[in-house]
Design a protein around this motif. Structure first.
Motif, short mmCIF file in Angstrom:
data_model
loop_
_atom_site.label_atom_id
_atom_site.label_comp_id
_atom_site.label_asym_id
_atom_site.label_seq_id
_atom_site.Cartn_x
_atom_site.Cartn_y
_atom_site.Cartn_z
N LEU A 90 0.80 -1.21 0.00
CA LEU A 90 0.00 0.00 0.00
C LEU A 90 0.84 1.27 0.00
O LEU A 90 0.60 2.20 -0.77
N ILE A 91 1.85 1.31 0.87
CA ILE A 91 2.62 2.54 1.08
C ILE A 91 3.89 2.51 0.22
O ILE A 91 4.76 1.66 0.43
N PRO A 92 4.02 3.41 -0.76
CA PRO A 92 5.25 3.46 -1.56
C PRO A 92 6.45 3.81 -0.68
O PRO A 92 6.41 4.77 0.08
N VAL A 93 7.51 3.01 -0.78
CA VAL A 93 8.71 3.22 0.05
C VAL A 93 9.86 3.77 -0.78
O VAL A 93 10.54 4.70 -0.36
N LYS A 94 10.04 3.20 -1.96
CA LYS A 94 11.21 3.59 -2.75
C LYS A 94 11.04 3.16 -4.19
O LYS A 94 10.36 2.17 -4.48
N GLU A 95 11.68 3.92 -5.09
CA GLU A 95 11.77 3.53 -6.48
C GLU A 95 13.18 3.04 -6.77
O GLU A 95 14.16 3.67 -6.37
N VAL A 96 13.28 1.91 -7.44
CA VAL A 96 14.56 1.29 -7.75
C VAL A 96 14.76 1.29 -9.26
O VAL A 96 13.88 0.86 -10.00
N SER A 97 15.92 1.78 -9.69
CA SER A 97 16.26 1.76 -11.12
C SER A 97 16.83 0.39 -11.47
O SER A 97 17.78 -0.08 -10.84
N VAL A 98 16.27 -0.25 -12.49
CA VAL A 98 16.70 -1.58 -12.91
C VAL A 98 17.38 -1.49 -14.27
O VAL A 98 16.84 -0.93 -15.22
N HIS A 99 18.61 -2.04 -14.33
CA HIS A 99 19.36 -2.09 -15.58
C HIS A 99 19.37 -3.55 -16.06
O HIS A 99 19.87 -4.43 -15.35
N VAL A 100 18.84 -3.78 -17.23
CA VAL A 100 18.76 -5.14 -17.75
C VAL A 100 20.09 -5.50 -18.42
O VAL A 100 20.59 -4.76 -19.28
N VAL A 101 20.67 -6.62 -18.00
CA VAL A 101 21.97 -7.05 -18.52
C VAL A 101 21.90 -8.50 -18.96
O VAL A 101 20.98 -9.24 -18.58
N ALA A 102 22.86 -8.92 -19.76
CA ALA A 102 22.97 -10.32 -20.17
C ALA A 102 23.63 -11.12 -19.05
O ALA A 102 24.40 -10.59 -18.25
#
Length: 409
Positions: A90-102
């Motif tokens: 329910l409560i947004p805590v954090k946004e995480v940046s995801v880098h897609v790698v092989a």
């Protein structure tokens, strides 16, 4: 009347306490979630963190494909998107940046190496007094230069070696010399008057060095023979500053002694470095906060031709792991226990906290000693990090860097 007032106060107190609890929990969770992660293509839909949060994809720059052809996989890799982490769903805590790698594989090393580095510019260690031809002591560079400065020029002439500096100072005939100095990434000029000595030479009263050598451990080797080592920078022992690298090389080295670590005193590996060309393993191209990086001429003969998968930091868990090292010439795995994973440590090479549990390693070294920096850390069959620091107060404890930080180079 009093009863209803009590109930209202009790309700307010409960709501205030609950709000404080949620705020505390949110802050605690925030620090326990990384700011950014690398996720392997095909596995990025199953990202989890070791804290009670739900994860959902917020924004995607990655195209959605119905089939997974090689071409589409290639276009997927390198893309980024955001994950929103929510407490109690329910409560947004954090946004995480995801880098897609092989998915990546490297050869874990653990081999001790001799490290030679040449500074870019002449490093100033400090200043001192000079006994002049009149018998008096002078300190001409005091309050003008400082430890950690780099001398780039003398009277406009570029210098890279101590001998060049000495020759130009002597050629001044005692006239003031202008030094081009690099300090905190800014170039400045300073003027110093050389002091004449009884032997007819001149001195500035500056302690300098232009190269450095030591023993460390190679962490990994890629299939193209690029390597990473140390897990921390090559730094000057007197000034504590990271060396500005002009060039460098790594060499075969023989460990000839081990000084065991004791509480309050770190131990060390002592080795003999052979600087003959046939013992040179490769060149160093970069000195960074997370290690040294370069290219090998060949794979060392004692290395096993075995590649393992690179593990991401979100896959690491507390519990049993291993470090690879070749203290006696033979590569071995030694048991450790990972105690804590800090995704957001201010020092990027201290993300893994561990202690040594292997009885053989404790008997031989007392734990972690200087020279073991760079020893690869393995868990669940993957390489996840490298040893970087030892606790001075407890030689059985150490820090490690996430392997993905090293792989960025």
């Amino acid at each position: 009347m009093c009863y209803h007032k009590f109930q209202r106060h009790r309700k307010r107190w409960f709501l205030a306490s609950f709000a404080c609890f949620l705020l505390f929990a949110a802050n605690l969770l925030y620090d326990s979630i990384p700011d950014e992660i690398y996720a392997v293509y095909g596995e990025d839909d199953h990202v989890e963190f070791p804290v009670p949060v739900t994860v959902e994809k917020k924004e995607s720059s990655v195209p959605v494909f119905r089939d997974h052809t090689q071409a589409k996989q290639t276009s997927y890799i390198g893309q980024e998107y955001l994950l929103t982490c929510k407490f109690l769903n329910l409560i947004p805590v954090k946004e995480v940046s995801v880098h897609v790698v092989a998915k990546d594989y490297v050869m874990p090393s653990g081999k001790p190496i001799g490290i030679y580095t040449k500074t870019s510019g002449i490093l100033i260690i400090g200043t001192g007094k000079v006994t002049a031809s009149d018998g008096l002591n002078y300190e001409p560079a005091d309050q003008i230069v400082q430890g950690g400065d780099y001398i780039l020029t003398v009277n406009g002439t570029e210098v890279s070696e101590k001998e060049e500096l000495v020759d130009l100072v002597n050629a001044s005939g005692g006239n003031p010399v202008v030094l081009g100095i690099l300090r905190d990434n800014e170039t400045i000029e300073v003027k110093i008057e050389p002091i004449p000595l009884k032997d007819g030479t001149y001195k500035l009263g500056i302690w300098v060095r232009d190269d450095m050598a030591g023993v460390g451990t190679m962490t990994y080797i890629r299939q193209n023979l690029e390597f990473g080592a140390l897990g921390h920078p090559v730094s000057d022992g007197d000034t504590g500053s990271m060396i500005r690298l002009a060039e460098g090389a790594v060499y075969d080295t023989d460990i000839v002694g081990i000084v065991k670590g004791k509480d309050g005193t770190p131990g060390e590996l002592t080795g003999v470095i052979n600087y003959k060309e046939e013992y040179c393993l490769g060149t160093i191209r970069e000195n960074t906060k997370t290690g040294i990086y370069g290219t090998l001429n060949r794979i060392p003969g004692e290395m096993e031709d075995a590649y393992v998968e690179v593990g991401m930091k979100q896959e690491i868990h507390t519990g049993e792991a291993y470090i690879c090292s070749a203290l006696d010439g033979d590569l071995r795995q030694y048991r450790i226990e990972i105690d804590e994973i800090d995704f957001n440590h201010q020092e990027e090479n201290k993300g893994i906290l561990f202690h040594v549990t292997d009885e053989k390693l404790l008997h031989e070294t007392g734990g972690i000693v200087q020279g073991m920096s760079g020893s690869p850390i393995l868990q669940d069959g993957k390489i996840i990090g490298a040893v970087t620091h030892v606790f001075i107060s407890d030689a059985t404890k150490g820090y490690g860097v996430f392997i993905e930080k090293m792989m960025e180079h």
